[in-house]
Design a protein around this motif. Sequence first.
Motif, mmCIF file in Angstrom:
data_model
loop_
_atom_site.group_PDB
_atom_site.id
_atom_site.type_symbol
_atom_site.label_atom_id
_atom_site.label_comp_id
_atom_site.label_asym_id
_atom_site.label_seq_id
_atom_site.Cartn_x
_atom_site.Cartn_y
_atom_site.Cartn_z
ATOM 1 N N GLN A 127 -15.834 36.319 -0.528
ATOM 2 C CA GLN A 127 -14.613 36.517 -1.319
ATOM 3 C C GLN A 127 -13.712 35.296 -1.200
ATOM 4 O O GLN A 127 -13.561 34.741 -0.114
ATOM 5 N N THR A 128 -13.133 34.878 -2.341
ATOM 6 C CA THR A 128 -12.120 33.813 -2.276
ATOM 7 C C THR A 128 -10.792 34.348 -2.793
ATOM 8 O O THR A 128 -10.745 35.215 -3.664
ATOM 9 N N LEU A 129 -9.716 33.802 -2.207
ATOM 10 C CA LEU A 129 -8.350 34.075 -2.678
ATOM 11 C C LEU A 129 -7.676 32.717 -2.830
ATOM 12 O O LEU A 129 -7.772 31.883 -1.924
ATOM 13 N N ASN A 130 -7.017 32.507 -3.957
ATOM 14 C CA ASN A 130 -6.275 31.258 -4.139
ATOM 15 C C ASN A 130 -4.799 31.557 -4.365
ATOM 16 O O ASN A 130 -4.453 32.487 -5.091
ATOM 17 N N PHE A 131 -3.975 30.780 -3.690
ATOM 18 C CA PHE A 131 -2.523 30.979 -3.765
ATOM 19 C C PHE A 131 -1.840 29.698 -4.239
ATOM 20 O O PHE A 131 -2.267 28.591 -3.893
ATOM 21 N N ARG A 253 12.080 28.680 -2.886
ATOM 22 C CA ARG A 253 11.178 29.236 -3.916
ATOM 23 C C ARG A 253 10.605 28.170 -4.841
ATOM 24 O O ARG A 253 9.648 28.431 -5.567
ATOM 25 N N SER A 254 11.211 26.982 -4.836
ATOM 26 C CA SER A 254 10.705 25.939 -5.741
ATOM 27 C C SER A 254 9.526 25.181 -5.115
ATOM 28 O O SER A 254 8.891 24.363 -5.770
ATOM 29 N N VAL A 255 9.255 25.469 -3.832
ATOM 30 C CA VAL A 255 8.192 24.731 -3.138
ATOM 31 C C VAL A 255 6.862 25.502 -3.229
ATOM 32 O O VAL A 255 6.815 26.699 -2.945
ATOM 33 N N THR A 256 5.809 24.797 -3.625
ATOM 34 C CA THR A 256 4.493 25.438 -3.695
ATOM 35 C C THR A 256 3.825 25.431 -2.314
ATOM 36 O O THR A 256 4.292 24.749 -1.395
ATOM 37 N N ARG A 257 2.744 26.191 -2.192
ATOM 38 C CA ARG A 257 1.931 26.166 -0.971
ATOM 39 C C ARG A 257 0.491 26.423 -1.399
ATOM 40 O O ARG A 257 -0.078 27.473 -1.125
ATOM 41 N N TRP A 258 -0.083 25.429 -2.100
ATOM 42 C CA TRP A 258 -1.450 25.580 -2.610
ATOM 43 C C TRP A 258 -2.411 25.802 -1.450
ATOM 44 O O TRP A 258 -2.447 25.010 -0.504
ATOM 45 N N SER A 259 -3.182 26.877 -1.537
ATOM 46 C CA SER A 259 -4.093 27.174 -0.429
ATOM 47 C C SER A 259 -5.215 28.090 -0.895
ATOM 48 O O SER A 259 -5.095 28.755 -1.926
ATOM 49 N N GLN A 260 -6.278 28.089 -0.117
ATOM 50 C CA GLN A 260 -7.417 28.981 -0.402
ATOM 51 C C GLN A 260 -7.852 29.692 0.866
ATOM 52 O O GLN A 260 -7.934 29.082 1.934
ATOM 53 N N VAL A 261 -8.126 30.970 0.722
ATOM 54 C CA VAL A 261 -8.735 31.727 1.814
ATOM 55 C C VAL A 261 -10.129 32.142 1.353
ATOM 56 O O VAL A 261 -10.302 32.595 0.218
#
Length: 370
Positions: A127-131, A253-261
């Motif tokens: 399973q992948t999750l992307n944020f 809230r304007s800051v992203t946090r690109w990540s994958q689990v």
Amino acid sequence: MIASAHTPLPKLDWMNTSTPTSLLRQTPWVEDPDFELLLKSRKLSERDSSMAREFARDGFLIIESADLFDDVDINALKEFVIAHPGSAHNRITDGWKDCPEIKKIACNPEILRVIEFLYEREVIPFQTLNFLRGTEQRTHADFIHFASLPARYMCGVWVALEDVTLKSGPLHYYEGSHKLPEFSYQDLGIELISEKGGLSWENPETRLRYNQYETLIAEKVSPFPRRVLTVKMGTALIWSSNLLHGGNPVDDRSVTRWSQVTHYFFENTVSIVPMFSNMQEQLYAITAPTEIRTGKRKENKFNGRYTHLLPDGARFRIRTSDEPQDIQFDPERSTAYLLRYADLAGSSFATPEGAFEHFLKHGIGEGRVY
Ligand SMILES: O=C(O)CCC(=O)C(=O)O
Ligand SMILES: [Fe+2]
């Protein structure tokens, strides 16, 4: 709930499929109370020894390597995620099916190598999750979502797809908390989710019980140091299925946090969903997820033995044998199937014959169990 006794270490190579199944472990060696003894018996390099020792002690391992994800086109990944309907909720589930870059991260050879070294079983990314941003998820153990029989053969990998700052709601986790028992709803006194609404997030009871779980789990963290993952892009953290973790509050809230689990199971295990199971009564909600590498369904074997799933309402009891199960039409199984999967209510499949037909046509491919 960690097994206190360990089986003697097989003399054979752990990946050798001719290893007698009676010698397959009941607990990953890195989660065994006798870990130090087991470590001594393996002739490992200095680096591998310290990685194993760290994971066994802390329940997580950070992998920092500048070129780990050099083959991934991050911009292509971001474009895919932004265009996905899930981006509105900051959560793209199983994007690997349509985005090769997500699949590359999930199947990164170095990460898979380390996981297989830690668990001594063939790994199954499933399973992948992307944020895009911080999740602000309350502290939990992934065990409650995904678990295995034998226990603790599940892990997660969190990957930073940009530099992570405190403002963006980094991942937090409690060092050593994986050594706690695997807390089920039954252990915590949370009522079993009733079958009527189906065993899924569509059932309104699921959210209510999960909120209770998060509140009760928050009481368990105090003995453990809280860590926060502010790291450079490309850093990966492997966590044990029972490590308590979550997402910090997002300050800006304007800051992203690109990540994958990515979540990983292992061969020769049965995959279960503890939040829908009655763990005390050994009545399990079972899943048959897709292996990301091969696109095939994961087999639910128990240490080399075939499993026979006997429905008891919407859940199953498990028996094992040397013969595979022959799945035939069975009115009782059909009733249980319709109870388990409430989304079929009112559809043309909502008859005993229809339920079996649904399973053959769609259910198998969707990971449902008859
Ligand atoms: O990234 C986060 O903030 C938490 C994600 C998480 O807990 C998970 O995917 O299992
Ligand atoms: Fe999680």
